[in-house]
Design a protein around this motif. Structure first.
Motif, mmCIF file in Angstrom:
data_model
loop_
_atom_site.group_PDB
_atom_site.id
_atom_site.type_symbol
_atom_site.label_atom_id
_atom_site.label_comp_id
_atom_site.label_asym_id
_atom_site.label_seq_id
_atom_site.Cartn_x
_atom_site.Cartn_y
_atom_site.Cartn_z
ATOM 1 N N ASP A 91 10.549 -52.314 -21.106
ATOM 2 C CA ASP A 91 12.448 -52.949 -20.923
ATOM 3 C C ASP A 91 13.245 -52.581 -20.059
ATOM 4 O O ASP A 91 13.642 -53.474 -20.528
ATOM 5 C CB ASP A 91 12.475 -52.058 -22.910
ATOM 6 C CG ASP A 91 12.603 -52.096 -23.905
ATOM 7 O OD1 ASP A 91 11.659 -52.571 -24.069
ATOM 8 O OD2 ASP A 91 12.534 -52.218 -24.858
ATOM 9 N N SER A 92 12.473 -51.233 -18.983
ATOM 10 C CA SER A 92 13.319 -51.767 -18.279
ATOM 11 C C SER A 92 13.861 -53.161 -17.315
ATOM 12 O O SER A 92 14.505 -53.581 -16.362
ATOM 13 C CB SER A 92 12.788 -50.856 -17.018
ATOM 14 O OG SER A 92 11.403 -50.607 -16.438
ATOM 15 N N LEU A 93 12.331 -54.158 -17.581
ATOM 16 C CA LEU A 93 12.012 -55.454 -16.790
ATOM 17 C C LEU A 93 12.751 -56.123 -17.359
ATOM 18 O O LEU A 93 13.528 -57.061 -16.697
ATOM 19 C CB LEU A 93 11.120 -55.461 -16.421
ATOM 20 C CG LEU A 93 9.880 -54.486 -15.101
ATOM 21 C CD1 LEU A 93 8.754 -54.968 -15.362
ATOM 22 C CD2 LEU A 93 10.460 -53.976 -13.773
ATOM 23 N N GLU A 94 12.257 -56.164 -18.428
ATOM 24 C CA GLU A 94 13.571 -57.400 -19.529
ATOM 25 C C GLU A 94 15.023 -57.177 -19.231
ATOM 26 O O GLU A 94 15.708 -58.537 -19.823
ATOM 27 C CB GLU A 94 12.636 -56.938 -21.053
ATOM 28 C CG GLU A 94 11.817 -57.572 -20.796
ATOM 29 C CD GLU A 94 11.064 -57.027 -22.565
ATOM 30 O OE1 GLU A 94 9.744 -57.199 -22.540
ATOM 31 O OE2 GLU A 94 11.430 -56.631 -23.274
ATOM 32 N N PHE B 1 9.576 -45.680 -17.199
ATOM 33 C CA PHE B 1 10.484 -47.223 -17.709
ATOM 34 C C PHE B 1 9.816 -48.356 -18.392
ATOM 35 O O PHE B 1 9.983 -49.835 -17.965
ATOM 36 C CB PHE B 1 10.023 -47.485 -15.728
ATOM 37 C CG PHE B 1 11.081 -46.820 -15.102
ATOM 38 C CD1 PHE B 1 12.548 -47.160 -14.987
ATOM 39 C CD2 PHE B 1 10.222 -46.054 -14.354
ATOM 40 C CE1 PHE B 1 12.963 -46.535 -13.583
ATOM 41 C CE2 PHE B 1 11.407 -45.210 -13.745
ATOM 42 C CZ PHE B 1 12.863 -45.483 -13.473
ATOM 43 N N SER B 2 8.963 -47.502 -19.645
ATOM 44 C CA SER B 2 8.726 -48.560 -20.928
ATOM 45 C C SER B 2 9.469 -47.670 -22.234
ATOM 46 O O SER B 2 9.992 -46.172 -22.228
ATOM 47 C CB SER B 2 7.520 -48.944 -20.066
ATOM 48 O OG SER B 2 6.825 -48.884 -19.324
ATOM 49 N N THR B 3 9.502 -48.398 -22.978
ATOM 50 C CA THR B 3 9.684 -47.822 -24.470
ATOM 51 C C THR B 3 8.585 -48.857 -25.127
ATOM 52 O O THR B 3 7.902 -49.148 -25.297
ATOM 53 C CB THR B 3 11.014 -48.761 -25.005
ATOM 54 O OG1 THR B 3 11.045 -50.056 -24.936
ATOM 55 C CG2 THR B 3 12.379 -48.122 -24.098
ATOM 56 N N LEU C 221 9.827 -49.754 -9.900
ATOM 57 C CA LEU C 221 8.591 -50.303 -8.446
ATOM 58 C C LEU C 221 7.833 -48.798 -7.967
ATOM 59 O O LEU C 221 6.688 -48.721 -7.578
ATOM 60 C CB LEU C 221 9.140 -51.082 -7.400
ATOM 61 C CG LEU C 221 8.505 -51.439 -6.228
ATOM 62 C CD1 LEU C 221 7.698 -53.155 -7.034
ATOM 63 C CD2 LEU C 221 9.447 -52.696 -5.361
ATOM 64 N N ARG C 222 8.837 -48.154 -8.357
ATOM 65 C CA ARG C 222 7.889 -46.583 -7.236
ATOM 66 C C ARG C 222 7.311 -46.209 -7.858
ATOM 67 O O ARG C 222 5.944 -45.787 -7.290
ATOM 68 C CB ARG C 222 9.116 -45.706 -6.537
ATOM 69 C CG ARG C 222 8.667 -44.860 -5.992
ATOM 70 C CD ARG C 222 10.092 -43.759 -5.771
ATOM 71 N NE ARG C 222 10.206 -44.350 -4.752
ATOM 72 C CZ ARG C 222 11.872 -44.533 -4.466
ATOM 73 N NH1 ARG C 222 13.183 -43.888 -5.538
ATOM 74 N NH2 ARG C 222 11.847 -44.678 -3.017
ATOM 75 N N THR C 223 7.160 -46.258 -9.335
ATOM 76 C CA THR C 223 6.295 -45.422 -9.743
ATOM 77 C C THR C 223 4.704 -46.440 -11.055
ATOM 78 O O THR C 223 4.520 -46.043 -12.069
ATOM 79 C CB THR C 223 7.045 -44.298 -11.401
ATOM 80 O OG1 THR C 223 7.833 -46.151 -12.270
ATOM 81 C CG2 THR C 223 7.758 -43.632 -11.105
ATOM 82 N N LEU C 224 5.318 -47.925 -10.091
ATOM 83 C CA LEU C 224 4.119 -48.913 -10.872
ATOM 84 C C LEU C 224 2.390 -48.085 -11.017
ATOM 85 O O LEU C 224 2.727 -47.711 -9.972
ATOM 86 C CB LEU C 224 4.921 -50.103 -10.173
ATOM 87 C CG LEU C 224 3.774 -50.975 -11.054
ATOM 88 C CD1 LEU C 224 4.307 -51.427 -12.101
ATOM 89 C CD2 LEU C 224 3.911 -52.418 -9.307
#
Length: 464
Positions: free
Chosen positions: A290-293, A276-278, A349-352
């Protein structure tokens, strides 16, 4: 397509401008409601049969024909024509091609004005059910993490400044309660959406005395609308849904903002999973959330859908106006964006990855200044005076360039004789957190109570 072949073309003597044809066509948007339009037509055919406006053979022919049309949609085998204005036009045209003259009887007493709003409510009812399931999944991820990471302590913040020690699980649940409220709001919207408008005609009602109450039962509506003029122009359910999407999006955005901050090197409380990142095309070391942004950014577009459609509604005269053609686009876009945001939020959130040591290391004794005031209150000092004296303790420690626990009892006595050696017992983060045992507090007992409540809440919905 010649005007005489349109659903409304009988009184027109010239062709519709191609420019208007293009602007007027909503098929690329409302085709998503083909199944709802077919269902509504099938049940409306039943109502016509009950009052002898269709024979049994005609009714069966219409049902079979509409099922054939459904298969064409599902198999993507429809060849659209220039005059296909909307999903209703396409379905009626195809039905006529399949069964002939009986198709021309289906629309008696019905207008696209009451037809489209019925389709929208049927579609939205299904969409809200899927959103409810996603909201439930999100709340469950919060409660599961809170239960498994119950003992991790971290700073709580106000004004983005360290304030008081809290449990990480308490922070998690602070967001879970927002989403629980969102889910409650979504469930409360469903009855207001589930009012049948079909049978209202264009604006004056249906002259053939169809059984609207039975029609409502067949289509799964709770009740029928009571005023035909209001029913065909009512889009409050769309506005409420757009508001709900906007508010839920804002809560997702605030969650995203917290996690973006907590994932920075400066905080390093959490790490966003690679899935969930780039990265950066220039800087190889970058690990961007980026997922959160994207969640944070898309929340603004949800608010845009709401405000845009509110401005469409605000000046409309009574009953249906073509301005309302944009209603479906706003509804679909909001639903699609929020669905994507929820799915990404659940996954992120699950993989945080939580970093408990960093959370604990960020705690500092100045965050226990309030506990100094509480210490004095428990010795009978009025809170305002206790607050002032605690502030003097902070000031003295800063003046001496040492932490408050490093001050001597004599240092404390210079501020007030009320201080005793037991003041040194308060310099314990776990003890500080555990004093907040009231309902809603951050003690373990209180957090466990929250977890159990939310678990039961989710179980009740799952079993309902």
């Amino acid at each position: 397509m010649n005007s005489k072949h349109k659903l409304w073309g009988g009184r027109f003597t010239s062709e519709t401008s191609s420019l208007l044809e293009h602007l007027n066509c909503s098929l690329n948007i409302d085709r998503r409601m083909y199944a709802e339009d077919i269902l509504g037509s099938q049940k409306y055919a039943n109502a016509l049969y009950k009052i002898n406006l269709l024979t049994e053979d005609e009714l069966q022919s219409i049902h079979v024909g509409l099922e054939t049309v459904r298969q064409q949609w599902e198999n993507d085998t429809i060849e659209f024509q220039n005059g296909d204005e909307d999903v209703h036009t396409v379905n009626e045209r195809l039905l006529k091609e399949h069964i002939g003259k009986p198709a021309m009887k289906l629309h008696v007493g019905r207008s696209r004005n009451d037809q489209v709003v019925t389709d929208m409510k049927l579609w939205l009812r299904s969409a809200m059910q899927k959103l409810e399931s996603l909201m439930l999944d999100l709340i469950q991820v919060f409660t599961e993490r809170a239960a498994s990471e119950l003992d991790v302590l971290m700073p709580g913040y106000t004004h983005l400044q360290r304030a008081q020690p809290i449990r990480w699980s308490h922070w998690l649940l602070s967001h879970a309660w927002n989403f629980k409220a969102d889910l409650d709001r979504l469930k409360s919207l469903k009855p207001r959406c589930n009012i049948l408008p079909l049978g209202s005609g264009a604006l004056a009602g249906n002259p053939f005395n169809i059984d609207r109450i039975h029609l409502a039962k067949e289509l799964g509506f709770d009740i029928v609308s009571q005023n035909s003029m209001q029913a065909v122009s009512d889009r409050d359910f769309v506005l409420e849904f757009l508001f709900w999407c906007s508010l839920t999006g804002l809560h997702l955005s605030r969650l995203a903002e917290d996690l973006i901050i907590y994932s920075t090197k400066e905080f390093s409380f959490v790490s966003i999973d690679d899935s969930f990142s780039t990265g950066s095309s220039l800087m190889p070391q970058k690990h961007n959330p980026d997922s959160l942004e994207l969640i944070r950014g898309l929340s603004g577009t949800l608010c845009g859908e709401l405000t845009g459609f509110m401005m469409t509604i605000k000046g409309l005269p009574t009953t249906y106006n073509k301005d309302l053609q944009s209603d479906k686009e706003h509804m679909f876009k909001a639903n699609d964006r929020l669905t994507s945001m929820l799915n990404v939020a659940i996954g992120a959130l699950r993989t945080l990855q939580l970093k408990p040591k960093n959370c604990k290391a960020a705690l500092s004794y100045d965050m226990l200044a309030t506990d100094v005031a509480y210490y004095l209150v428990r010795k009978g000092v009025a809170f305002r005076e206790a607050h002032h004296l605690a502030g003097q303790v902070v000031s003295l420690s800063e003046e001496k360039h040492i932490s408050m626990p490093e001050l001597t009892i004599n240092d404390y006595k210079t501020i007030s004789d009320i201080f005793e050696s037991d003041i040194f017992n308060i310099w314990n983060y776990e003890n500080s957190v555990e004093q907040y045992k009231v309902i809603g507090g951050t003690s373990k007992q209180s957090v466990i109570r929250q977890i159990k409540f939310l678990e039961q809440y989710c179980n009740n919905i799952n079993n309902s």
